[in-house]
Scaffold this motif. Structure first.
Motif, PDB file in Angstrom:
ATOM      1  N   LEU A 121       0.829  -1.202   0.000  1.00 38.91           N
ATOM      2  CA  LEU A 121       0.000   0.000   0.000  1.00 38.91           C
ATOM      3  C   LEU A 121       0.865   1.254   0.000  1.00 38.91           C
ATOM      4  O   LEU A 121       1.956   1.276   0.568  1.00 38.91           O
ATOM      5  CB  LEU A 121      -0.884   0.034   1.247  1.00 38.91           C
ATOM      6  N   THR A 122       0.361   2.310  -0.634  1.00 40.78           N
ATOM      7  CA  THR A 122       1.046   3.602  -0.536  1.00 40.78           C
ATOM      8  C   THR A 122       0.743   4.190   0.841  1.00 40.78           C
ATOM      9  O   THR A 122      -0.121   3.687   1.566  1.00 40.78           O
ATOM     10  CB  THR A 122       0.534   4.591  -1.590  1.00 40.78           C
ATOM     11  N   LYS A 123       1.432   5.252   1.155  1.00 46.08           N
ATOM     12  CA  LYS A 123       1.229   5.907   2.440  1.00 46.08           C
ATOM     13  C   LYS A 123      -0.223   6.374   2.595  1.00 46.08           C
ATOM     14  O   LYS A 123      -0.841   6.215   3.647  1.00 46.08           O
ATOM     15  CB  LYS A 123       2.170   7.122   2.512  1.00 46.08           C
ATOM     16  N   GLU A 124      -0.744   6.933   1.504  1.00 46.58           N
ATOM     17  CA  GLU A 124      -2.129   7.444   1.537  1.00 46.58           C
ATOM     18  C   GLU A 124      -3.106   6.294   1.738  1.00 46.58           C
ATOM     19  O   GLU A 124      -4.082   6.413   2.464  1.00 46.58           O
ATOM     20  CB  GLU A 124      -2.479   8.183   0.237  1.00 46.58           C
ATOM     21  N   GLN A 125      -2.826   5.196   1.057  1.00 44.76           N
ATOM     22  CA  GLN A 125      -3.739   4.047   1.179  1.00 44.76           C
ATOM     23  C   GLN A 125      -3.718   3.476   2.597  1.00 44.76           C
ATOM     24  O   GLN A 125      -4.761   3.136   3.145  1.00 44.76           O
ATOM     25  CB  GLN A 125      -3.350   2.967   0.159  1.00 44.76           C
ATOM     26  N   THR A 126      -2.514   3.404   3.170  1.00 47.82           N
ATOM     27  CA  THR A 126      -2.414   2.913   4.545  1.00 47.82           C
ATOM     28  C   THR A 126      -3.222   3.809   5.471  1.00 47.82           C
ATOM     29  O   THR A 126      -3.936   3.342   6.355  1.00 47.82           O
ATOM     30  CB  THR A 126      -0.945   2.898   4.999  1.00 47.82           C
ATOM     31  N   LYS A 127      -3.099   5.107   5.217  1.00 45.52           N
ATOM     32  CA  LYS A 127      -3.834   6.059   6.051  1.00 45.52           C
ATOM     33  C   LYS A 127      -5.345   5.838   5.888  1.00 45.52           C
ATOM     34  O   LYS A 127      -6.102   5.869   6.862  1.00 45.52           O
ATOM     35  CB  LYS A 127      -3.451   7.481   5.616  1.00 45.52           C
ATOM     36  N   GLU A 128      -5.743   5.618   4.661  1.00 41.49           N
ATOM     37  CA  GLU A 128      -7.171   5.427   4.402  1.00 41.49           C
ATOM     38  C   GLU A 128      -7.688   4.155   5.088  1.00 41.49           C
ATOM     39  O   GLU A 128      -8.764   4.159   5.697  1.00 41.49           O
ATOM     40  CB  GLU A 128      -7.429   5.354   2.893  1.00 41.49           C
ATOM     41  N   ILE A 129      -6.895   3.081   5.002  1.00 40.03           N
ATOM     42  CA  ILE A 129      -7.287   1.831   5.666  1.00 40.03           C
ATOM     43  C   ILE A 129      -7.476   2.070   7.166  1.00 40.03           C
ATOM     44  O   ILE A 129      -8.453   1.623   7.770  1.00 40.03           O
ATOM     45  CB  ILE A 129      -6.194   0.751   5.461  1.00 40.03           C
ATOM     46  N   LYS A 130      -6.522   2.799   7.740  1.00 42.67           N
ATOM     47  CA  LYS A 130      -6.633   3.071   9.184  1.00 42.67           C
ATOM     48  C   LYS A 130      -7.915   3.833   9.488  1.00 42.67           C
ATOM     49  O   LYS A 130      -8.618   3.529  10.456  1.00 42.67           O
ATOM     50  CB  LYS A 130      -5.440   3.915   9.640  1.00 42.67           C
ATOM     51  N   GLU A 131      -8.228   4.822   8.644  1.00 39.97           N
ATOM     52  CA  GLU A 131      -9.447   5.606   8.856  1.00 39.97           C
ATOM     53  C   GLU A 131     -10.684   4.703   8.775  1.00 39.97           C
ATOM     54  O   GLU A 131     -11.583   4.792   9.599  1.00 39.97           O
ATOM     55  CB  GLU A 131      -9.553   6.710   7.793  1.00 39.97           C
ATOM     56  N   ILE A 132     -10.671   3.834   7.765  1.00 35.20           N
ATOM     57  CA  ILE A 132     -11.838   2.951   7.588  1.00 35.20           C
ATOM     58  C   ILE A 132     -11.997   2.039   8.809  1.00 35.20           C
ATOM     59  O   ILE A 132     -13.104   1.818   9.294  1.00 35.20           O
ATOM     60  CB  ILE A 132     -11.690   2.104   6.293  1.00 35.20           C
ATOM     61  N   ILE A 133     -10.870   1.533   9.319  1.00 35.55           N
ATOM     62  CA  ILE A 133     -10.926   0.665  10.503  1.00 35.55           C
ATOM     63  C   ILE A 133     -11.457   1.444  11.706  1.00 35.55           C
ATOM     64  O   ILE A 133     -12.334   0.980  12.434  1.00 35.55           O
ATOM     65  CB  ILE A 133      -9.532   0.080  10.805  1.00 35.55           C
ATOM     66  N   LYS A 134     -10.929   2.649  11.869  1.00 37.96           N
ATOM     67  CA  LYS A 134     -11.384   3.468  13.009  1.00 37.96           C
ATOM     68  C   LYS A 134     -12.873   3.778  12.886  1.00 37.96           C
ATOM     69  O   LYS A 134     -13.614   3.725  13.871  1.00 37.96           O
ATOM     70  CB  LYS A 134     -10.602   4.791  13.047  1.00 37.96           C
ATOM     71  N   ASN A 135     -13.304   4.113  11.668  1.00 37.92           N
ATOM     72  CA  ASN A 135     -14.713   4.435  11.478  1.00 37.92           C
ATOM     73  C   ASN A 135     -15.602   3.229  11.728  1.00 37.92           C
ATOM     74  O   ASN A 135     -16.708   3.365  12.250  1.00 37.92           O
ATOM     75  CB  ASN A 135     -14.942   4.982  10.068  1.00 37.92           C
ATOM     76  N   GLY A 136     -15.109   2.054  11.353  1.00 37.67           N
ATOM     77  CA  GLY A 136     -15.870   0.829  11.593  1.00 37.67           C
ATOM     78  C   GLY A 136     -16.048   0.598  13.082  1.00 37.67           C
ATOM     79  O   GLY A 136     -17.143   0.302  13.558  1.00 37.67           O
ATOM     80  N   ALA A 137     -14.932   0.766  13.815  1.00 41.27           N
ATOM     81  CA  ALA A 137     -14.999   0.571  15.264  1.00 41.27           C
ATOM     82  C   ALA A 137     -15.922   1.613  15.891  1.00 41.27           C
ATOM     83  O   ALA A 137     -16.713   1.303  16.782  1.00 41.27           O
ATOM     84  CB  ALA A 137     -13.602   0.648  15.861  1.00 41.27           C
ATOM     85  N   ALA A 138     -15.836   2.853  15.381  1.00 42.38           N
ATOM     86  CA  ALA A 138     -16.678   3.923  15.929  1.00 42.38           C
ATOM     87  C   ALA A 138     -18.153   3.631  15.661  1.00 42.38           C
ATOM     88  O   ALA A 138     -19.010   3.812  16.530  1.00 42.38           O
ATOM     89  CB  ALA A 138     -16.280   5.270  15.313  1.00 42.38           C
ATOM     90  N   LEU A 139     -18.431   3.153  14.455  1.00 41.90           N
ATOM     91  CA  LEU A 139     -19.816   2.801  14.120  1.00 41.90           C
ATOM     92  C   LEU A 139     -20.316   1.699  15.056  1.00 41.90           C
ATOM     93  O   LEU A 139     -21.417   1.769  15.596  1.00 41.90           O
ATOM     94  CB  LEU A 139     -19.909   2.328  12.659  1.00 41.90           C
ATOM     95  N   PHE A 140     -19.452   0.711  15.272  1.00 36.03           N
ATOM     96  CA  PHE A 140     -19.862  -0.386  16.135  1.00 36.03           C
ATOM     97  C   PHE A 140     -20.166   0.123  17.546  1.00 36.03           C
ATOM     98  O   PHE A 140     -21.179  -0.243  18.148  1.00 36.03           O
ATOM     99  CB  PHE A 140     -18.801  -1.491  16.174  1.00 36.03           C
ATOM    100  N   HIS A 141     -19.288   0.987  18.060  1.00 36.97           N
ATOM    101  CA  HIS A 141     -19.507   1.506  19.414  1.00 36.97           C
ATOM    102  C   HIS A 141     -20.764   2.362  19.493  1.00 36.97           C
ATOM    103  O   HIS A 141     -21.485   2.346  20.488  1.00 36.97           O
ATOM    104  CB  HIS A 141     -18.281   2.267  19.897  1.00 36.97           C
ATOM    105  N   HIS A 142     -21.030   3.092  18.408  1.00 36.09           N
ATOM    106  CA  HIS A 142     -22.249   3.902  18.372  1.00 36.09           C
ATOM    107  C   HIS A 142     -23.479   2.993  18.458  1.00 36.09           C
ATOM    108  O   HIS A 142     -24.397   3.241  19.245  1.00 36.09           O
ATOM    109  CB  HIS A 142     -22.279   4.725  17.077  1.00 36.09           C
ATOM    110  N   VAL A 143     -23.458   1.938  17.651  1.00 40.54           N
ATOM    111  CA  VAL A 143     -24.596   1.018  17.626  1.00 40.54           C
ATOM    112  C   VAL A 143     -24.753   0.355  18.993  1.00 40.54           C
ATOM    113  O   VAL A 143     -25.852   0.214  19.520  1.00 40.54           O
ATOM    114  CB  VAL A 143     -24.409  -0.044  16.516  1.00 40.54           C
ATOM    115  N   ARG A 144     -23.624  -0.001  19.568  1.00 43.67           N
ATOM    116  CA  ARG A 144     -23.663  -0.628  20.886  1.00 43.67           C
ATOM    117  C   ARG A 144     -24.326   0.287  21.918  1.00 43.67           C
ATOM    118  O   ARG A 144     -25.216  -0.130  22.661  1.00 43.67           O
ATOM    119  CB  ARG A 144     -22.232  -0.943  21.316  1.00 43.67           C
TER     120      ARG A 144
END
Lengths: 419, 328
Positions: free
Chosen positions: B293-316
């Motif tokens: 992955l490029t640096k930008e892509q790695t950053k994007e993956i991290k954001e997507i993971i964080k957003n997924g976790a945040a969504l899960f916590h919101h739903v919880r």
């Protein structure tokens, strides 16, 4: 008889018993961190090699270390018969037993690098050679009035003498033996060959932790001013700090509270404080242990990265932490406590003591590694290899070297399922 | 030796898979097409040997196939619901289930380790039996039985009577206390595999054949899939794909960023899996080669993971709040 003489003897006897019990700690450590099929072998050979080491220590080891000789080696008092030693404020035989225990521990550490793949014969021969040629010179240099003792090297209870020496022999062995089957993949990535019993490993750490009071506090060799209490306190605090540090760093970097890593942190704290326990203040003991806990984490990852298979982390726990512990007095030894050598960098001693410690580490490590490597290389040639065959490694050393499993019912059941 | 009746499908897959491997919807469409062909060949085979189906039935898929979220390789998860209840019918459809499983295996879909397959009596039942089973799962409310329920809720009608699966889902929603079902379902999916450490670095595998790669299935996809499935239960929806579920669930259930945002994030994640997974086999396809992955892509993956976790916590939080409201 002099009361102090008797009390010293009694205290050091207690120390010797505790240190010999550490062999039990190592049995649990090594079996717990490895697979079931090798458990009986590992447990048994540890007792056997302690036996060999004891006899060799009595016959020649003691004389090579503490006998009258030159700065490089001692050369008297062979086949020691238990007489008291001039100027020693405790029973000669108690002192002998205490030192014998240390030699046994160093050898046991060295065998960590052999785990799960060396032939039983390799253990037996190396037990003999290590106990004559590797351990005694270093112990003589630092503790037997040799050249490093004169030089002012601080190694109170043996971060260098016992732990680093053992670890360097382990390094030589693990390089010559090569990694266990299945440890590394073709693409260079490592597999985790998990130990079969974390409870054993945790109990081993507790036994070693307690045994270390004999190791370190016993090394006062006297009850004078009850200084052993201070040494024991430093020892406990460093172990505690090492435990916590390894847990924290593993959580920060790996995102998980890794149990084996935490246990290695405790041991690293103990190994590191071994050199410095009598020379440093309490806060420094905490710091030394803490740093050891961090170092052991990175050291384990480093050895795995360079594809050295170290099944029970002996290189990191005893080697890396041993180096750090020895160097630590060069920073933290205080003016009042530095009964040997000079105070460290942070106590107005400048770089002098640090230099002395570094020289000691480098020469002892180099000696232990080179000599062990040569001995093992010769053995490899003479014994037609140090390692069991692939088939034997797969069925396990319990079966191949001894003809019965340490866990017979369980492994038989497993074989039935596989068949 | 039996002549391989599925060899044409294998050829068809080999011909078309390469055009589809880089595009999520195209790929899932292709999987559906392949599975359909397998099912048709299997049915004809069973008809040849045992006569026509003795009862109307539905063959449905679950897991990633049910959610239309299959990667290049995907294992089997499926079941059968038939109408009439007797031993002969049962035996017929189990035979069919076995034939389909065999066909899918030959077409490159590994058998399901957990046995979620129509060849297993557990997942091949009459409507009446299915109703009893669902009720039993709810009543039992063990971790295991709730897991089965969640698997079932990802079930998508695939062949035959298209209403049976939805009928059963409706039955489930009608006969159970929603709050209780939600609480239990939430409890089953609370564990999130950590993907980023406190220093903000991705937590890749440290050992084993996937060392250095990121487990994108558990770390990336699961939080989205599980969070959205929970909301779907809350809203008593029948859809199975995460993207479609997101579309149908009201806006009020989502954090400020809004559901379109999560749809985009999830779709991007599916694309990353297709582009950077090692698709040499089923297992390796779930791991993302981070070093590619490029640096930008790695950053994007991290954001997507964080957003997924945040969504899960919101739903919880949302569900836990509902739960306590319900208690009052």
């Amino acid at each position: 008889m002099d009361t102090i003489f008797l009390m010293n003897s009694l205290w050091v006897m207690v120390g010797a018993v505790l240190v010999i019990l550490m062999i039990g700690g190592f049995i649990l450590l090594e079996t717990g961190s490895t697979r079931m099929k090798n458990a009986g072998h590992i447990a048994g050979k540890t007792i056997l090699t302690f036996g060999i080491s004891s006899i060799v220590f009595w016959a020649v080891g003691y004389g090579l270390i503490f006998g009258k000789g030159n700065p490089l080696i001692g050369f008297s008092d062979f086949l020691y018969s238990g007489y008291d030693i001039d100027g020693l404020p405790l029973s000669g035989s108690v002192f002998f037993l205490f030192q014998l225990a240390f030699a046994g521990i160093s050898l046991t550490i060295a065998f960590g690098g052999f785990a799960e793949r060396a032939k039983l014969g390799a253990y037996l021969v190396f037990a003999l050679l290590f106990s004559v040629i590797v351990y005694p010179p270093i112990a003589h240099w630092i503790w037997g009035g040799g050249w490093l003792a004169e030089h002012g090297k601080q190694d109170f209870a043996g971060s260098t003498v016992v732990h680093l020496t053992g670890a360097m022999a382990a390094l030589a062995a693990t390089i010559l033996l090569k990694p266990r089957i299945g440890k590394f993949n073709k693409d260079g990535s490592a597999n985790n060959i998990a130990g079969h019993n974390q409870v054993f490993t945790a109990l081993s750490v507790l036994i070693l932790w307690v045994g270390w009071f004999g190791f370190n506090a016993g090394s006062t060799l006297s009850v004078d001013s009850a200084f052993f209490g201070f040494v024991a306190m430093n020892t406990n605090l460093a172990a505690a700090a090492g435990t916590i540090a390894a847990m924290i760093i593993s959580w920060i970097v790996l995102g998980k509270a890794d149990v084996p890593m935490m246990l290695n942190g405790a041991l690293a704290g103990l190994v590191a404080i071994t050199a410095s326990c009598a020379f440093v203040e309490t806060w420094a003991a905490v710091l030394i242990g803490f740093i050891a806990g961090i170092l052991v984490f990175y050291s384990i990852r480093f050895f795995e990265k360079v594809k050295i298979d170290d099944p029970i982390a002996a290189l990191s726990v005893h080697g890396t932490a041993g180096v750090w512990g020895t160097l630590s007095t060069g920073f933290f030894a205080t003016k009042e406590l530095a009964t040997v050598g000079k105070p460290g960098l942070f106590y107005g001693g400048g770089l002098h003591q640090l230099g002395v410690q570094a020289l000691g580490v480098v020469t002892c490590a180099a000696f232990a590694f080179i000599v062990s490597f040569i001995l093992l290389a010769i053995m490899k040639k003479a014994m037609n290899g140090l390692r069991v065959t692939e088939e034997e490694e797969i069925i396990g050393l319990d079966m191949s070297e001894h003809g019965s499993y340490g866990y017979p019912e369980l492994l038989k059941a497993e074989q039935k399922i596989n068949a | 030796m039996e002549d391989n009746i599925y060899s044409k499908i294998v050829e068809f897959k080999q011909e078309h898979i390469n055009e589809a491997v880089h595009e999520h919807f195209k790929l899932n469409h292709l999987h559906d097409e392949i599975i359909k062909q397998v099912v048709e060949v299997a049915i004809n085979q069973v008809i040849d040997q045992h006569g026509p189906p003795p009862s109307p039935f539905s063959f449905f898929v679950m897991g990633s196939a049910g959610r239309l979220e299959q990667s290049v390789w995907s294992d089997q998860d499926h079941g059968i619901i038939y109408h009439d209840q007797n031993d002969e019918v049962k035996s017929y459809f189990l035979t069919l289930g076995r034939e389909i499983s065999k066909g899918l295996f030959q077409a490159g879909y590994p058998y399901c380790d957990g046995g979620v397959m129509a060849s297993n009596p557990f997942w091949c039942k009459s409507i009446a039996e299915w109703q009893q089973q669902l009720t039993k799962w709810v009543l039992e409310s063990s971790w295991e039985s709730i897991r089965y329920l969640l698997i079932f809720l990802d079930g998508r009608s695939f062949y035959g009577e298209s209403t049976y699966v939805d009928q059963l889902k409706k039955h489930l929603y009608q006969t159970t206390n929603k709050e209780q079902l939600l609480t239990k379902s939430l409890r089953n999916t609370l564990h999130l595999k950590k993907g980023i450490n406190v220093l903000g670095k991705l937590l890749v595998e440290t050992h084993g054949p996937h060392a250095g790669a990121l487990n994108i299935k558990e770390i990336g996809l699961y939080p989205y899939v599980n969070a959205v499935r929970l909301l779907s239960i809350k809203e008593k929806r029948l859809e199975t794909s995460t993207l479609l579920r997101l579309e149908k669930i009201p806006d009020s259930c989502f954090p400020f960023a809004g559901k379109q945002f999560y749809q985009q994030q999830f779709l991007k994640l599916l694309q990353y899996r297709l582009l950077f997974g090692d698709h040499t086999n089923y297992d390796s396809g779930h791991y993302l080669a981070i070093h590619m992955l490029t640096k930008e892509q790695t950053k994007e993956i991290k954001e997507i993971i964080k957003n997924g976790a945040a969504l899960f916590h919101h739903v919880r939080r949302l569900l836990e709040k509902d739960d306590t409201d319900g208690d009052e």
